[in-house]
Scaffold this motif. Structure first.
Motif, PDB file in Angstrom:
ATOM      1  N   ARG A  17      -7.661   5.789   6.494  1.00  0.00           N
ATOM      2  CA  ARG A  17      -7.732   4.369   6.089  1.00  0.00           C
ATOM      3  C   ARG A  17      -7.908   4.243   4.584  1.00  0.00           C
ATOM      4  O   ARG A  17      -7.238   3.419   3.933  1.00  0.00           O
ATOM      5  CB  ARG A  17      -8.884   3.669   6.815  1.00  0.00           C
ATOM      6  CG  ARG A  17      -8.644   3.444   8.296  1.00  0.00           C
ATOM      7  CD  ARG A  17      -9.654   2.426   8.840  1.00  0.00           C
ATOM      8  NE  ARG A  17     -11.035   2.886   8.642  1.00  0.00           N
ATOM      9  CZ  ARG A  17     -11.712   3.595   9.527  1.00  0.00           C
ATOM     10  NH1 ARG A  17     -11.136   3.971  10.669  1.00  0.00           N
ATOM     11  NH2 ARG A  17     -12.963   3.952   9.284  1.00  0.00           N
ATOM     12  N   ALA A  18      -8.786   5.062   4.017  1.00  0.00           N
ATOM     13  CA  ALA A  18      -9.024   5.003   2.570  1.00  0.00           C
ATOM     14  C   ALA A  18      -7.774   5.385   1.794  1.00  0.00           C
ATOM     15  O   ALA A  18      -7.479   4.803   0.744  1.00  0.00           O
ATOM     16  CB  ALA A  18     -10.187   5.924   2.199  1.00  0.00           C
ATOM     17  N   TYR A  19      -7.021   6.355   2.293  1.00  0.00           N
ATOM     18  CA  TYR A  19      -5.800   6.803   1.614  1.00  0.00           C
ATOM     19  C   TYR A  19      -4.792   5.672   1.489  1.00  0.00           C
ATOM     20  O   TYR A  19      -4.239   5.427   0.411  1.00  0.00           O
ATOM     21  CB  TYR A  19      -5.202   7.972   2.385  1.00  0.00           C
ATOM     22  CG  TYR A  19      -3.859   8.446   1.867  1.00  0.00           C
ATOM     23  CD1 TYR A  19      -3.786   9.383   0.838  1.00  0.00           C
ATOM     24  CD2 TYR A  19      -2.671   7.975   2.395  1.00  0.00           C
ATOM     25  CE1 TYR A  19      -2.565   9.836   0.364  1.00  0.00           C
ATOM     26  CE2 TYR A  19      -1.444   8.413   1.933  1.00  0.00           C
ATOM     27  CZ  TYR A  19      -1.403   9.346   0.918  1.00  0.00           C
ATOM     28  OH  TYR A  19      -0.185   9.773   0.436  1.00  0.00           O
ATOM     29  N   PHE A  20      -4.546   4.975   2.583  1.00  0.00           N
ATOM     30  CA  PHE A  20      -3.516   3.937   2.572  1.00  0.00           C
ATOM     31  C   PHE A  20      -3.983   2.655   1.881  1.00  0.00           C
ATOM     32  O   PHE A  20      -3.182   1.742   1.668  1.00  0.00           O
ATOM     33  CB  PHE A  20      -3.052   3.629   3.995  1.00  0.00           C
ATOM     34  CG  PHE A  20      -2.093   4.663   4.534  1.00  0.00           C
ATOM     35  CD1 PHE A  20      -0.809   4.760   4.032  1.00  0.00           C
ATOM     36  CD2 PHE A  20      -2.493   5.550   5.527  1.00  0.00           C
ATOM     37  CE1 PHE A  20       0.068   5.723   4.509  1.00  0.00           C
ATOM     38  CE2 PHE A  20      -1.624   6.515   6.004  1.00  0.00           C
ATOM     39  CZ  PHE A  20      -0.331   6.591   5.493  1.00  0.00           C
ATOM     40  N   ARG A  21      -5.258   2.583   1.516  1.00  0.00           N
ATOM     41  CA  ARG A  21      -5.744   1.447   0.739  1.00  0.00           C
ATOM     42  C   ARG A  21      -5.563   1.663  -0.763  1.00  0.00           C
ATOM     43  O   ARG A  21      -5.786   0.749  -1.552  1.00  0.00           O
ATOM     44  CB  ARG A  21      -7.224   1.192   1.046  1.00  0.00           C
ATOM     45  CG  ARG A  21      -7.469   0.599   2.440  1.00  0.00           C
ATOM     46  CD  ARG A  21      -8.938   0.560   2.765  1.00  0.00           C
ATOM     47  NE  ARG A  21      -9.187   0.020   4.098  1.00  0.00           N
ATOM     48  CZ  ARG A  21     -10.335   0.145   4.744  1.00  0.00           C
ATOM     49  NH1 ARG A  21     -11.355   0.784   4.180  1.00  0.00           N
ATOM     50  NH2 ARG A  21     -10.477  -0.371   5.952  1.00  0.00           N
ATOM     51  N   GLN A  22      -5.199   2.887  -1.152  1.00  0.00           N
ATOM     52  CA  GLN A  22      -5.012   3.198  -2.571  1.00  0.00           C
ATOM     53  C   GLN A  22      -3.513   3.152  -2.895  1.00  0.00           C
ATOM     54  O   GLN A  22      -2.769   4.066  -2.542  1.00  0.00           O
ATOM     55  CB  GLN A  22      -5.566   4.581  -2.890  1.00  0.00           C
ATOM     56  CG  GLN A  22      -7.047   4.739  -2.571  1.00  0.00           C
ATOM     57  CD  GLN A  22      -7.544   6.139  -2.826  1.00  0.00           C
ATOM     58  OE1 GLN A  22      -7.329   6.700  -3.900  1.00  0.00           O
ATOM     59  NE2 GLN A  22      -8.204   6.730  -1.846  1.00  0.00           N
ATOM     60  N   GLY A  23      -3.096   2.081  -3.548  1.00  0.00           N
ATOM     61  CA  GLY A  23      -1.676   1.905  -3.828  1.00  0.00           C
ATOM     62  C   GLY A  23      -1.075   3.024  -4.652  1.00  0.00           C
ATOM     63  O   GLY A  23       0.059   3.464  -4.388  1.00  0.00           O
ATOM     64  N   ASP A  24      -1.808   3.516  -5.658  1.00  0.00           N
ATOM     65  CA  ASP A  24      -1.245   4.561  -6.512  1.00  0.00           C
ATOM     66  C   ASP A  24      -1.075   5.862  -5.730  1.00  0.00           C
ATOM     67  O   ASP A  24      -0.060   6.553  -5.881  1.00  0.00           O
ATOM     68  CB  ASP A  24      -2.134   4.786  -7.749  1.00  0.00           C
ATOM     69  CG  ASP A  24      -3.587   5.043  -7.399  1.00  0.00           C
ATOM     70  OD1 ASP A  24      -3.968   4.826  -6.228  1.00  0.00           O
ATOM     71  OD2 ASP A  24      -4.345   5.453  -8.296  1.00  0.00           O
ATOM     72  N   SER A  25      -2.035   6.216  -4.876  1.00  0.00           N
ATOM     73  CA  SER A  25      -1.908   7.440  -4.086  1.00  0.00           C
ATOM     74  C   SER A  25      -0.758   7.341  -3.098  1.00  0.00           C
ATOM     75  O   SER A  25      -0.002   8.296  -2.901  1.00  0.00           O
ATOM     76  CB  SER A  25      -3.206   7.722  -3.321  1.00  0.00           C
ATOM     77  OG  SER A  25      -4.248   8.052  -4.204  1.00  0.00           O
ATOM     78  N   VAL A  26      -0.611   6.176  -2.482  1.00  0.00           N
ATOM     79  CA  VAL A  26       0.476   5.993  -1.518  1.00  0.00           C
ATOM     80  C   VAL A  26       1.820   6.168  -2.206  1.00  0.00           C
ATOM     81  O   VAL A  26       2.737   6.813  -1.669  1.00  0.00           O
ATOM     82  CB  VAL A  26       0.378   4.608  -0.852  1.00  0.00           C
ATOM     83  CG1 VAL A  26       1.620   4.332  -0.005  1.00  0.00           C
ATOM     84  CG2 VAL A  26      -0.870   4.528   0.027  1.00  0.00           C
ATOM     85  N   PHE A  27       1.962   5.622  -3.417  1.00  0.00           N
ATOM     86  CA  PHE A  27       3.253   5.735  -4.108  1.00  0.00           C
ATOM     87  C   PHE A  27       3.506   7.152  -4.600  1.00  0.00           C
ATOM     88  O   PHE A  27       4.558   7.737  -4.338  1.00  0.00           O
ATOM     89  CB  PHE A  27       3.320   4.772  -5.292  1.00  0.00           C
ATOM     90  CG  PHE A  27       4.628   4.866  -6.039  1.00  0.00           C
ATOM     91  CD1 PHE A  27       5.757   4.238  -5.549  1.00  0.00           C
ATOM     92  CD2 PHE A  27       4.732   5.601  -7.213  1.00  0.00           C
ATOM     93  CE1 PHE A  27       6.977   4.336  -6.220  1.00  0.00           C
ATOM     94  CE2 PHE A  27       5.936   5.702  -7.887  1.00  0.00           C
ATOM     95  CZ  PHE A  27       7.058   5.062  -7.383  1.00  0.00           C
ATOM     96  N   PHE A  28       2.552   7.731  -5.309  1.00  0.00           N
ATOM     97  CA  PHE A  28       2.801   9.004  -5.983  1.00  0.00           C
ATOM     98  C   PHE A  28       2.726  10.221  -5.062  1.00  0.00           C
ATOM     99  O   PHE A  28       3.248  11.277  -5.405  1.00  0.00           O
ATOM    100  CB  PHE A  28       1.843   9.186  -7.159  1.00  0.00           C
ATOM    101  CG  PHE A  28       2.203   8.337  -8.341  1.00  0.00           C
ATOM    102  CD1 PHE A  28       3.304   8.634  -9.117  1.00  0.00           C
ATOM    103  CD2 PHE A  28       1.454   7.212  -8.666  1.00  0.00           C
ATOM    104  CE1 PHE A  28       3.651   7.845 -10.206  1.00  0.00           C
ATOM    105  CE2 PHE A  28       1.785   6.421  -9.749  1.00  0.00           C
ATOM    106  CZ  PHE A  28       2.891   6.733 -10.519  1.00  0.00           C
TER     107      PHE A  28
END
Length: 267
Positions: A17-28
């Motif tokens: 859940r925390a991963y997909f809440r971070q827009g930059d991590s999801v993109f990069f």
């Protein structure tokens, strides 16, 4: 042990859940390989790759490389930067004061990488098949190869990422330390450049590291058998892929054992 596993399973759900809440991590780390595959497939649309009679288009040729890059980004890059940030902002210090053990913490991190890495791989394969007509393997043994290369690769990269997280002195410097390492590995391991086109000495250097072998393993799944002739040994070398990746997994576990602390010693 049951408590450790139970807390670890709860951490997996939290970490995803925390991963997909971070827009930059999801993109990069999640969407970046998909974007690169789209760019390469469009840019080299008129070009074919491979021996006469077994040519493939750019989307099929670059799909294995993007799968390997996704494993590296989701595992090594994401883990090392994320844990360095958590150490810097005090998250690890707070977790160290709770009943959560390092094993449960690692289960949560590894589970998150397995889930997000699997979803990323599925997305890459679907995009390649649906939008560019890349033929998917029909032989069960090829999908079995995909399964063990993916599972071993993502686990090894995640463990190495946890070990590498001790290198940045602060969370702010983590991206500057980790991303150049990841980019260099991708360029010398045949992700963006055809591995067979690299100088022999650079191929030898790349062969030390696991990314080259992961890309080779994925090529053995999605490319015709004749492409094995372009590999340095003229074969897919599955036993060597397994051996090199396992060695790096052991190296990563040793690094984690030596370097991981809830709090840096020099903090």
């Amino acid at each position: 042990m049951s408590r450790v596993l139970r807390l670890g399973a709860a951490r997996v759900a939290f970490e995803v859940r925390a991963y997909f809440r971070q827009g930059d991590s999801v993109f990069f780390t999640f969407l970046f390989p998909v974007m690169i595959l789209l760019i390469f497939a469009v840019a080299f649309d008129a070009q074919t790759f491979g021996p006469p009679g077994d040519e493939v288009d750019a989307a099929q040729f670059y799909l294995p490389a993007m799968l390997a890059a996704g494993v590296l980004l989701s595992g090594l890059q994401n883990m090392s930067i994320d844990i360095a940030m958590e150490r810097s902002d005090g998250t690890l210090k707070r977790l160290g004061g709770t009943p959560l053990s390092p094993v449960s913490y690692f289960i949560g991190k590894l589970g998150q990488v397995l889930v997000t890495g699997f979803l990323q791989s599925v997305l890459l394969i679907v995009v390649a098949a649906v939008f560019f007509g890349v033929p998917l393997p029909t032989e069960p043994e090829r999908w079995l190869t995909f399964a063990w290369v993916f599972l071993l690769g993502v686990t090894t990269c995640a463990i190495l990422g946890i070990g590498l997280s001790a290198l940045p002195r602060t969370g702010r410097s983590a991206t500057g330390v980790v991303i150049p390492i990841v980019l260099l590995l991708q360029f010398i391991s045949g992700v963006y450049i055809n591995f067979a086109a690299l100088p022999d000495w650079l191929q030898n250097v790349a062969s030390i590291f696991p990314l080259k072998w992961l890309a080779q393993g994925f090529r053995s799944v999605f490319l015709p058998e004749s492409f094995a002739d372009a590999e340095p040994s003229g074969s897919w070398d599955h036993p060597l892929i397994l051996l090199v990746t396992l060695i790096w997994l052991v190296v990563g576990l040793a690094l984690v054992r030596v370097t991981f602390r809830w709090i840096r010693k020099d903090s």
